[in-house]
Design a protein around this motif. Sequence first.
Motif, PDB file in Angstrom:
ATOM      1  N   GLU A  25       0.835  -1.196   0.000  1.00  0.00           N
ATOM      2  CA  GLU A  25       0.000   0.000   0.000  1.00  0.00           C
ATOM      3  C   GLU A  25       0.877   1.256   0.000  1.00  0.00           C
ATOM      4  OE1 GLU A  25      -3.309  -0.562   0.000  1.00  0.00           O
ATOM      5  OE2 GLU A  25      -3.778   1.572  -0.231  1.00  0.00           O
ATOM      6  N   ILE A  26       1.960   1.191   0.806  1.00  0.00           N
ATOM      7  CA  ILE A  26       2.881   2.332   0.843  1.00  0.00           C
ATOM      8  C   ILE A  26       3.464   2.561  -0.549  1.00  0.00           C
ATOM      9  CG2 ILE A  26       5.077   3.166   1.752  1.00  0.00           C
ATOM     10  CD1 ILE A  26       4.448   1.683   4.324  1.00  0.00           C
ATOM     11  N   ALA A  27       3.848   1.442  -1.203  1.00  0.00           N
ATOM     12  CA  ALA A  27       4.431   1.568  -2.537  1.00  0.00           C
ATOM     13  C   ALA A  27       3.446   2.229  -3.492  1.00  0.00           C
ATOM     14  CB  ALA A  27       4.830   0.192  -3.057  1.00  0.00           C
ATOM     15  N   ILE A  28       2.184   1.816  -3.403  1.00  0.00           N
ATOM     16  CA  ILE A  28       1.166   2.407  -4.288  1.00  0.00           C
ATOM     17  C   ILE A  28       1.051   3.897  -4.022  1.00  0.00           C
ATOM     18  CG2 ILE A  28      -1.303   2.465  -4.796  1.00  0.00           C
ATOM     19  CD1 ILE A  28      -1.307  -0.579  -4.119  1.00  0.00           C
ATOM     20  N   LYS A  29       1.029   4.245  -2.731  1.00  0.00           N
ATOM     21  CA  LYS A  29       0.844   5.651  -2.387  1.00  0.00           C
ATOM     22  C   LYS A  29       2.066   6.475  -2.785  1.00  0.00           C
ATOM     23  CE  LYS A  29      -2.731   5.347   1.063  1.00  0.00           C
ATOM     24  NZ  LYS A  29      -3.678   5.332  -0.068  1.00  0.00           N
ATOM     25  N   LEU A  30       3.249   5.853  -2.632  1.00  0.00           N
ATOM     26  CA  LEU A  30       4.458   6.574  -3.034  1.00  0.00           C
ATOM     27  C   LEU A  30       4.441   6.808  -4.539  1.00  0.00           C
ATOM     28  CD1 LEU A  30       7.337   4.963  -0.931  1.00  0.00           C
ATOM     29  CD2 LEU A  30       6.503   7.311  -0.818  1.00  0.00           C
ATOM     30  N   ALA A  31       4.027   5.772  -5.274  1.00  0.00           N
ATOM     31  CA  ALA A  31       3.971   5.905  -6.725  1.00  0.00           C
ATOM     32  C   ALA A  31       2.978   6.988  -7.126  1.00  0.00           C
ATOM     33  CB  ALA A  31       3.577   4.574  -7.347  1.00  0.00           C
ATOM     34  N   ALA A  32       1.924   7.135  -6.292  1.00  0.00           N
ATOM     35  CA  ALA A  32       0.931   8.161  -6.584  1.00  0.00           C
ATOM     36  C   ALA A  32       1.399   9.541  -6.149  1.00  0.00           C
ATOM     37  CB  ALA A  32      -0.382   7.813  -5.884  1.00  0.00           C
ATOM     38  N   GLY A  33       2.595   9.587  -5.556  1.00  0.00           N
ATOM     39  CA  GLY A  33       3.157  10.885  -5.215  1.00  0.00           C
ATOM     40  C   GLY A  33       2.884  11.360  -3.805  1.00  0.00           C
ATOM     41  N   ASP A  34       2.359  10.489  -2.950  1.00  0.00           N
ATOM     42  CA  ASP A  34       2.131  10.907  -1.568  1.00  0.00           C
ATOM     43  C   ASP A  34       3.460  11.011  -0.813  1.00  0.00           C
ATOM     44  OD1 ASP A  34      -0.436  10.746  -2.270  1.00  0.00           O
ATOM     45  OD2 ASP A  34      -1.048   9.271  -0.746  1.00  0.00           O
TER      46      ASP A  34
END
Lengths: 202, 661, 184, 162
Positions: free
Chosen positions: D68-77
């Motif tokens: 989930e962190i990876a997804i959010k990081l990829a989304a720029g969070d």
Amino acid sequence: MTEMTRLDEQPAVSHAPAEDVLTPEKAAHQRRMAMWRLIIVGVLLAFVAFLVLGLQRQNVSQQRASGMAPDFEFTTFDGEAISLADLAGQGVVLNFWASWCDPCRAEADLLEQTWRREQNNGITFIGLDYLDQEHAALKYMAEYDITYPNGADIQSQAARSYGIKGVPETFFISPDGKIQSQVIGPIVSQADLDRRLDEIRP
Amino acid sequence: MIFHIGSLLLVIALVVSFFGTVVGYWGGRTRSANLAASSFHAVYAVAGLVLAAAVILWYGLLADQFQLAYVWNHSERALPLFYKFSALWGGQAGSLLFWTLLLSGYSVAVALTFRTRQAALMPFVNATLLITSFFFLVLLVFSVHPFEQYEFRPADGQGLNPLLQNYWMVIHPIMLYMGWVGLTVPFAFAVASLLSKKLGNNWVRIVRRWTLIPWMFLSAGIIMGSQWAYMELGWGGYWAWDPVENASFLPWLTATAFLHSIIIQERRGMLKVWNMVLVWLTYVLVILGTFTTRSGILESVHSFAQSDVGPYFLGFLILIIFSFIWLLFDRMPLLRSESAMDSVLSREAAFLANNWLFTGIAFAVLWGTFFPMFSEIITGQRISVAAPWFNKVTGPLFLLLFVMMGIGPLLGWRRTSANKLREQFTWPLLLSLLFALVYWLLVSKQFYPMMGLTACLFVTATIVQEFLRGVLARRAATGENPFTATWQLMRRNGQRYGGYIVHLGIVLIGAAVIGNQFYVQTTNVTLAQGESADLAGYRFTYNGLSAEHQDNRVEYRAYVSIFADDGARLLRTVSPQRNVYDKNPDMPTSEVGIYVLPSEDLYVVLNGWSENSATFSIFVNPLTLWLWVGGVLIVLGTLIALWPHPRRKTVPAPAGVPVRA
Amino acid sequence: MTWLSLAIGLIIALPVIAYVARPLFTPARLLYATDDSRLGDLLARKDTVLSNIKEIEFDHQTGKLNTEDYAQYNQRLRGQALSLLKRIDQIAPGAGDLDTQLEAAIAARRKVAAAPVSDAAAATAASVTEIAGTDDATTKQATEAGGAKEVVMQRSASFCHHCGAPVEPGDRFCRACGTRLREE
Amino acid sequence: MNRVIHLLRLTLLLFVFLALGQPLYAQDASTVTADQVNEVARELWCPLCSGVRLDGCELKACDQMKDEIAIKLAAGDDTESIKSYFVTQYGPQVLGEPPRSGFNLLAWILPVAVLLGGGLFVLTRGRSMMQDIRPAPVASSERPVPDDDYARRLDEELARHD
């Protein structure tokens, strides 16, 4: 010489000093001492009381098998807000699960099929997703084609008030809001599930 | 059959320990030598009975008697013999039996040591030790049942918890228990001296010694526990401020405070009440720690399976807390100070500051450990208090403690004059300032590690100076050569110089902690066979994987070559490993691959693998070696402090001896 | 639980109970004669004061105490020590040498350890050590009981022939009882 | 037979570990490295275990959190917003420390208060203890002249005592 006199003043150990004359300072000193003692004992008592409470709480959550079902609210993954109070008059099967939980997979299909069979018989199935992520949860639901209302248990509030020991855990709540039975671990037999459903039919 | 006898032995021991408690207490009250002798016999009898029960359980484990619930739950046929033996303390019931066994061992040691001396104290000491045994026997007889049997005999057991199948996990609980259990002895003497009103300097000496022994075991146990966490859990660290770790650390803190402040009482007759409180607090924290780890009241990765021992522990805790407080209040008039402080610039004052910090840290740790429980009861919200909180709250206190550790030894008893102070502090201070400056300019500009390492250096400098001055003074007085002088210094002033060596150990540990806390480097990589990853100037190359079936597990071993100088020079091939246990396949344990350098540990963990690639966590942990070296120094220093003084081998024991009346 | 194992339990329990209860059926004795532990306390305190004197001496040598402070504390502590010595003598004349007896005992034991001596000598040394661990009342009693007489026989040069108290080489009178000592 | 079962188990395990090692939603988050994820995970704590940091936790639940962190990081969070996301989802127990508000403020205040209070207590007690003894240094003339016998004995005892 002070120390020497002090040494000499030492009582002969077994006898307490026999000076009973109460000077004002002495009285004040004694009052202070009494207060300190009270504080110390009070703090210790409070600590012990907390330990008792903690222990009790833990026992309660271990033995919560019956009694009134605590109310809870949640929002389904589809965005619908549901609370237990809304469902009064229906039998409710409350299932805690998570997508990372392997044993949950053992019961997922059984629950979904039974829900399809029972949804018009006054019984509602509810899935609360425990400590999970929406992406993974949706994927899990798609995998088992789950259609009954499911949503995240935000901050594990329902999980805590039901005192679950882990996932999966399922509660069978009667139309008048009582917990009729509880299953810790997956439900694997249709017969068992049906028997429990019969207890909560409106 | 034999296991029925085992439980009967425990029942008999229960009765005898209760009888011995009553007889000891009553004998002390009435000064009856007959009752006192009976209490001694009770101590020996309980020890014999508990030992016999433990031997029976050991027999059950070693002979695979799976009809015993305990053996079925904690052993299996294929378990290596070594671990069958250690499975005795691998589960709730067995470890409580082990506790009782060690306690009765300590009781016998104390009884034999003082059987002809300390006549006034010993009946009460026996009674206190026996009542503790009694409590644990109540648990064993009424609550946890180590000898519970099934109707039939299962073919094989469930296996020991994989995490416990490790060399460190065998030795570390013994050390920890030896420490915990041993701290009952000073408490017993404190109670005895209060009950008998013999509060002279007499019990102080005994208690100092009998605190130092368990303290040494406790320190070693804590260090070994960290070593286990470091080598086995594979998360790169050694201390997580977990409730169970805190439970072992709390009595260590108060015992350490006590070991310092008892010196003031011994030398100056001050702080008598406070020392009593510290001894009591230490014991209460031991019982509280056992309670929290056994009752499941706090959540922890190390917790034992939950059982209903909680209420028993709580009852016992209430008994020891309030009866002692009552006793102490009652005897308060007898505990007045004999002398007073002369100056703030004295070692007495330094010891006071030390006590303030140690108890402050102990309070903070206790508070942090129990706060989640408080918070959940009051607010209903679950929070966690983990490493960040503990580091933030206790970090500055430890820093202060280190500074005090450097200052304290430089102060003389009573008073240190200004010019002497200057003389003492000039060199260590100059050295530290220089170090701080160089560090600031060349190494790193982070404030906390700089301050911490400077404090470490400062302490080291003062200790070295202490040794130098001591040797010089001794040479001036006796004309011995430097080696003899050093030897004699440690021999005759063991308490002081042994203490310095312990301090040195603590400094090393401090430096290692700072290194690990602030300068760790880590990466998480998936490598195909033959591929490399670079970290901190080292190159890690994955060579391949092997799988091998051992007794009760499959060992998956990855081979990783570590190169220095950007791959130019091969240092070592390490093999991080995963063990998958037949009986617990969902709990794979980890063995890290480590290459230890004096400056840093190269630490490789195998996380997962597929056909031709594997995932690793790689850590470069600075200075970790010194953590273990520090632990060794602590034990060494304690031994020096414990070593009998060449002259005072038989200290006159004035309290009285049996009279042929 | 079978009857057999109960019986075996009983068989184990009986000797244990007998062992633990046996002392209760012997003639009644007292643990220690009087409740007076003052002497012991004074001796321990004297020991502490002596340690303190040594300690400040060491602190002075290693440069932690300046000379004036040292002199002052030293004087104060010596005053304490002297007063303690006197009080020990008042309470129990001749008990000051308890310490000395202890010394002798250790010395004797060392001798035993150093060179093979007869069993009798070893036994003597052991009995002296026992004396060392007693308070005044018992010391006297033990002395009367003959333990110290053996000591006298063993090392006549260092003990008073009258009361058995140890004497220093140069002494002409016994410090404990005042008897004029025989010239060797 | 045993060997077959063993092999079977082995392959099964390989599969499990493979599944653990690979992010489940690699398609959007493939550009994010494990190190970047752990950078964030280091500040979060496993909600299921106590005292285990997310980057060192091997539970499947934690692996999913890392995904989930990876997804959010990829989304720029950024780290802070990811942290606050997990706090709203799971509650403050994913932070390693109690939040600094409400009742939980007590967790921070009390140790400091107790420490200061204790320090104050020690200081005042120490001072009053010192005032007790302050009287002027002993004048030697005040002392009774010790008789030589005792002084000599003291010296002897001292000589033996070390």
